[in-house]
Design a protein around this motif. Structure first.
Motif, short mmCIF file in Angstrom:
data_model
loop_
_atom_site.label_atom_id
_atom_site.label_comp_id
_atom_site.label_asym_id
_atom_site.label_seq_id
_atom_site.Cartn_x
_atom_site.Cartn_y
_atom_site.Cartn_z
N GLY A 1 50.02 71.65 -14.26
CA GLY A 1 49.74 71.70 -13.32
C GLY A 1 47.94 72.45 -12.81
N HIS A 2 48.25 73.99 -12.18
CA HIS A 2 47.42 74.81 -12.47
C HIS A 2 46.52 75.07 -13.56
CE1 HIS A 2 46.99 74.79 -7.26
NE2 HIS A 2 47.44 73.51 -7.72
N SER A 3 47.56 75.26 -13.96
CA SER A 3 46.84 75.86 -16.03
C SER A 3 45.48 75.16 -16.22
CB SER A 3 48.28 75.67 -16.63
OG SER A 3 49.12 76.15 -16.26
N ASP A 4 45.17 76.55 -16.22
CA ASP A 4 43.29 76.04 -16.51
C ASP A 4 43.17 75.68 -17.69
OD1 ASP A 4 40.47 75.26 -15.63
OD2 ASP A 4 39.61 77.18 -15.21
N ILE A 5 43.42 74.55 -18.46
CA ILE A 5 43.13 73.92 -20.09
C ILE A 5 42.15 72.78 -19.91
CG2 ILE A 5 44.42 72.61 -21.77
CD1 ILE A 5 46.28 75.24 -20.12
N LEU B 1 39.17 73.04 -11.75
CA LEU B 1 39.98 72.78 -13.11
C LEU B 1 39.04 72.62 -14.28
CD1 LEU B 1 43.59 72.65 -12.11
CD2 LEU B 1 41.98 74.69 -12.12
N ALA B 2 38.93 73.09 -15.11
CA ALA B 2 37.92 72.73 -16.43
C ALA B 2 37.58 71.60 -17.05
CB ALA B 2 38.21 73.83 -17.82
N ARG B 3 39.20 71.04 -16.83
CA ARG B 3 39.38 69.77 -17.46
C ARG B 3 38.79 68.53 -16.86
NH1 ARG B 3 44.15 71.45 -15.99
NH2 ARG B 3 46.11 70.85 -14.73
N PRO C 1 38.12 73.04 -4.59
CA PRO C 1 40.00 73.16 -5.07
C PRO C 1 41.20 72.61 -4.47
CG PRO C 1 38.74 75.13 -3.87
CD PRO C 1 37.13 73.70 -3.77
N ARG C 2 40.83 71.31 -3.62
CA ARG C 2 42.11 70.99 -2.93
C ARG C 2 41.87 69.46 -4.24
NH1 ARG C 2 39.78 69.67 3.16
NH2 ARG C 2 37.68 69.21 1.01
N LEU C 3 41.56 69.22 -5.21
CA LEU C 3 41.92 68.15 -6.00
C LEU C 3 42.05 68.36 -7.29
CD1 LEU C 3 38.14 66.57 -5.68
CD2 LEU C 3 40.01 65.41 -5.07
N ARG C 4 42.54 69.93 -7.09
CA ARG C 4 43.51 70.37 -8.21
C ARG C 4 44.74 69.93 -8.25
NH1 ARG C 4 43.90 76.68 -8.87
NH2 ARG C 4 41.34 77.07 -8.86
N GLU C 5 45.61 69.74 -9.59
CA GLU C 5 46.50 69.01 -10.02
C GLU C 5 47.98 69.56 -8.92
OE1 GLU C 5 48.30 66.70 -10.07
OE2 GLU C 5 48.47 66.04 -12.70
N ARG C 6 48.85 69.26 -9.14
CA ARG C 6 50.39 69.39 -8.08
C ARG C 6 50.49 71.24 -8.67
NH1 ARG C 6 55.36 65.95 -7.58
NH2 ARG C 6 57.05 67.53 -6.22
N HIS C 7 50.53 72.22 -8.11
CA HIS C 7 51.21 73.15 -8.68
C HIS C 7 52.72 72.69 -9.17
CE1 HIS C 7 52.46 76.61 -8.90
NE2 HIS C 7 51.15 77.26 -8.78
N ARG D 1 57.13 77.09 -12.00
CA ARG D 1 57.40 77.68 -13.25
C ARG D 1 57.96 76.82 -13.78
NH1 ARG D 1 63.21 80.36 -11.15
NH2 ARG D 1 62.50 78.83 -9.20
N TRP D 2 57.84 75.79 -14.18
CA TRP D 2 57.22 74.69 -14.72
C TRP D 2 55.75 75.00 -15.72
CZ3 TRP D 2 59.53 69.39 -13.34
CH2 TRP D 2 61.06 69.19 -12.97
N GLN D 3 55.08 75.02 -15.11
CA GLN D 3 53.38 75.32 -16.12
C GLN D 3 54.16 75.82 -17.21
OE1 GLN D 3 51.03 74.84 -11.52
NE2 GLN D 3 51.11 76.51 -13.05
N GLY D 4 53.25 75.27 -17.87
CA GLY D 4 52.92 75.74 -19.63
C GLY D 4 54.81 75.39 -20.47
#
Length: 218
Positions: free
Chosen positions: A24-28, A58-60, A80-86, A89-92
């Protein structure tokens, strides 16, 4: 004035991709495989002579975009509109962890619910966001040019569907993009058309992931 071709490029592999963990929005960041994937794909995309490279912040995605930008002699524009779907509570979490913690919401997602809960971004909102970001990227350059947009699996699929004018319920019939693979959209008088889907170098590909195991969340 707008681009004649949009190349929608998914970022390279990350450790969370390898672990089948929802990003999701996690910056991996990219892992070593992801960096090699980007370096392998970059010359192929540079040969298209892109006029602009636009990336999720996002970094990736940004690391993937940088591999092409350096090769093509371009600067990267971030959106930032190109970020993954948020994915709320599933992130991570891995899918087994999601099923254990949120079985009802997971069942709704598997059934195709566009708004399954758990603070996950509704599918129609993702489609509209991706469509708007892709259209804005196309408008950065003059007619006849190529723009490469670096984004994420879910945003790529839903943004493509949105730009093509597909209804929300039809978009999930598209398969997911592999890491560092891309889709090509061509502009015609009547609008955008799908010219190629999930293409790119076959080397250094991630293992195939069954669609029901996790969302396009990377």
């Amino acid at each position: 004035m707008t681009a004649s071709r949009l190349v929608i490029w998914r970022h390279g592999n990350t450790d969370w991709n390898r672990e089948r963990r929802v990003q999701g929005h996690s910056d991996i960041p990219l892992n070593p495989l992801g960096l090699r994937q980007a370096a392998t794909a970059a010359p192929m995309l540079a040969a298209l002579r892109p006029a602009a490279v636009v990336s999720s912040d996002l970094a990736r995605a940004r690391q993937t975009a940088d591999a092409l930008a350096e090769r093509a002699g371009l600067a990267v524009t971030t959106d930032p509109r190109l970020r993954e779907r948020h994915f709320g509570r599933w992130q991570g979490r891995t899918m087994p962890e999601v099923i254990d913690a949120h079985p009802h919401e997971h069942a709704r997602w598997v059934a195709g619910d566009p708004d399954p809960g758990c603070e996950i971004e509704p599918r129609d909102r993702l489609l509209a966001r991706g469509r708007t970001a892709f259209a804005a990227a196309a408008d950065l350059v003059s007619d006849g040019a190529v723009v490469v947009v670096v984004t994420h699996g879910g945003t790529a699929k839903h943004g493509v569907g949105g730009l093509l004018g597909w209804p929300d319920e039809l978009v999930p019939t598209l398969g997911g993009l592999g890491n560092c693979r891309w889709t090509v959209l061509e502009r015609r008088v009547a609008g955008w058309r799908l010219a190629a889907y999930n293409v790119g170098p076959s080397v250094l590909a991630e293992p195939a992931i069954i669609a029901t195991e996790r969302p396009d969340a990377g």
